[in-house]
Design an enzyme around this catalytic site. Structure first.
Site, PDB file in Angstrom:
ATOM      1  N   LYS A 127      -6.348   0.563  -1.786  1.00 45.40           N
ATOM      2  CA  LYS A 127      -5.600   0.953  -3.146  1.00 45.40           C
ATOM      3  C   LYS A 127      -5.802   0.229  -4.544  1.00 45.40           C
ATOM      4  O   LYS A 127      -6.334  -0.922  -4.388  1.00 45.40           O
ATOM      5  CB  LYS A 127      -4.047   0.384  -2.820  1.00 45.40           C
ATOM      6  N   ASP A 146       7.890   3.274  -4.138  1.00 44.85           N
ATOM      7  CA  ASP A 146       7.467   2.293  -4.820  1.00 44.85           C
ATOM      8  C   ASP A 146       8.499   1.243  -4.662  1.00 44.85           C
ATOM      9  O   ASP A 146       8.587   0.240  -5.556  1.00 44.85           O
ATOM     10  CB  ASP A 146       7.077   2.747  -6.294  1.00 44.85           C
TER      11      ASP A 146
END
Length: 410
Positions: free
Chosen positions: A187, A318
């Site tokens: 990521k 998230d």
């Protein structure tokens, strides 16, 4: 292991077909039958447990493709100064709350993901199965630089969330270090973001050369790069470099959409936070609120464009188990997806079939099919009529993970 016979409405995650009076049989850790109750094989009652709840709906176990289980927010720890031992113990506890909310798998982005993944697989920790990225890679003064009062060296030693890398050599070292620690994908922060205090959402972070080096290194490992993307120019930069997963995708334009279609790139939603920030002025720091309110309307447009183009949308939240992002309330993302224009079936498939594809696990989980791993969720109610039945952990009544009954709340 026990065998189970689950009865109720079956949403298989594979297509739009619904079996109203359905049955799913589980033996060991596999699904061995999917069909109607009338067609279900007769089994010896002593060898199988039948599970029935009122107005039941049976679905594949849910998958959150954008999780941050670093153990900081649920106890208000300072992630840059708190002991890693405190953080990982708290993160291990938090995983159980994710599982209880129906999430049998996640993609986790943080230092502890590889260790937590191994602990879950060994049965030492109760929680979702984890596909970890390790630390998120960010440029200095980028979206992953949350402790600017500390030196870069200190942050790279202590941050449980991100590592700072500048220039191709440092980027390659950061990628290889994540793989060394057990990462299954990488990521990066390709643009500025809402929560970071020292950048703008439109900032372009990493050069195209740096990003291409990161992508190439991941591809050599047989995996891919996911990119945090808010601003348009940085998103384009990431797409041209070959990332396969766009996280948030707040400000997509037609050029972004075109490359995503050509490259079979997935968009990960995180809409509950994006659409919720404009309603939270009283509880958020000013810099987060001001940047966040700009994003909500643009995020809706991006989702509309992606959906129209047939881009795969995968469920992501998230969430960090903060006061405003409780894992027990993680199903809010389903409601946000409906607000953004998806149908209830599309929202469910985003957290099942589409998410499994992004985890590179489509042959194992994500749909209710014979031969697949028995990761299953049962709720009381019909989410195709009322998506809110998926919202809170108290509404998730039955969870099977790898064929094991891990939650029962009838």
């Amino acid at each position: 292991m026990k065998s189970y016979k689950l009865e109720g409405r079956v949403i298989n995650g594979l297509d739009d077909h619904v079996i109203e009076k359905g049955c799913v049989l589980v033996e060991q850790d596999k699904i061995v039958f999917v069909g109607t109750v009338e067609e279900c094989p007769n089994l010896i009652p002593e060898l199988v447990e039948t599970i029935q709840i009122p107005n039941a709906t049976i679905m594949p176990g849910f998958i959150d493709c954008h999780a941050h289980v670093v153990g900081a927010d649920s106890q208000d720890y300072d992630e840059c100064t708190a002991s890693h031992m405190d953080l990982i113990l708290n993160a291990a506890h938090d995983l159980g709350q994710l599982l209880d909310s129906g999430f049998t798998s996640i993609r986790d982005m943080g230092l502890f993901g590889p260790s937590l993944s191994r602990a879950v697989d060994l049965g030492l920790v109760r929680g979702p199965k984890i596909m970890p990225s390790g630390r998120i890679i960010s440029v200095t003064a980028g979206h992953g630089d949350h402790g600017y009062q500390f030196s870069k060296a200190y942050l790279n030693e202590h941050s449980p969330l991100s590592v700072l890398a500048d220039g191709v050599p440092e980027c390659l070292e950061a990628v290889r270090t994540q793989f060394r620690n057990g990462a299954k994908f990488i990521k990066v922060m390709a643009t500025g973001g809402v929560s970071s205090p020292i950048d703008k959402i439109t900032d372009v972070q990493f050069s195209e050369t740096e990003l291409k080096a990161i992508v190439a290194e991941a591809e050599r490992r047989g995996t891919y790069v996911a990119a945090h993307c808010t601003g348009t120019e940085g998103t384009l930069n990431a797409l041209k470099a070959g990332v396969k997963s766009i996280e948030h995708g707040v400000m997509l334009d037609e050029s972004c959409i075109q490359i995503m279609v050509e490259n079979d790139c997935t968009l990960v939603s995180t809409l509950a936070i994006s659409l919720g920030i404009p309603k939270m002025k009283a509880v958020l720091p000013a810099h987060i609120y001001e940047k966040g309110k700009v994003c909500a309307e643009k995020n809706l447009k991006s989702i509309e464009m992606a959906r129209a183009a047939g881009i795969r949308i995968a469920f992501g939240t998230d969430y960090t188990n903060s006061k405003n992002t409780r894992y027990s309330d993680i199903g809010k993302e389903f409601e946000a997806m409906i607000e953004a224009g998806l149908t209830p079936m599309e929202a469910i498939q985003s957290a099942t079939k589409n998410a499994a594809y992004l985890l590179k696990q489509s042959d194992e989980v994500g749909t209710i099919e014979v031969g697949k791993t028995a990761d299953l969720v049962m709720v009381s109610g019909n989410p195709l009529e009322d998506i809110s039945v998926l919202r809170g952990s108290e509404k998730i009544k039955i969870i099977l993970q790898n064929g094991v009954l891990v939650k029962r709340s009838e």
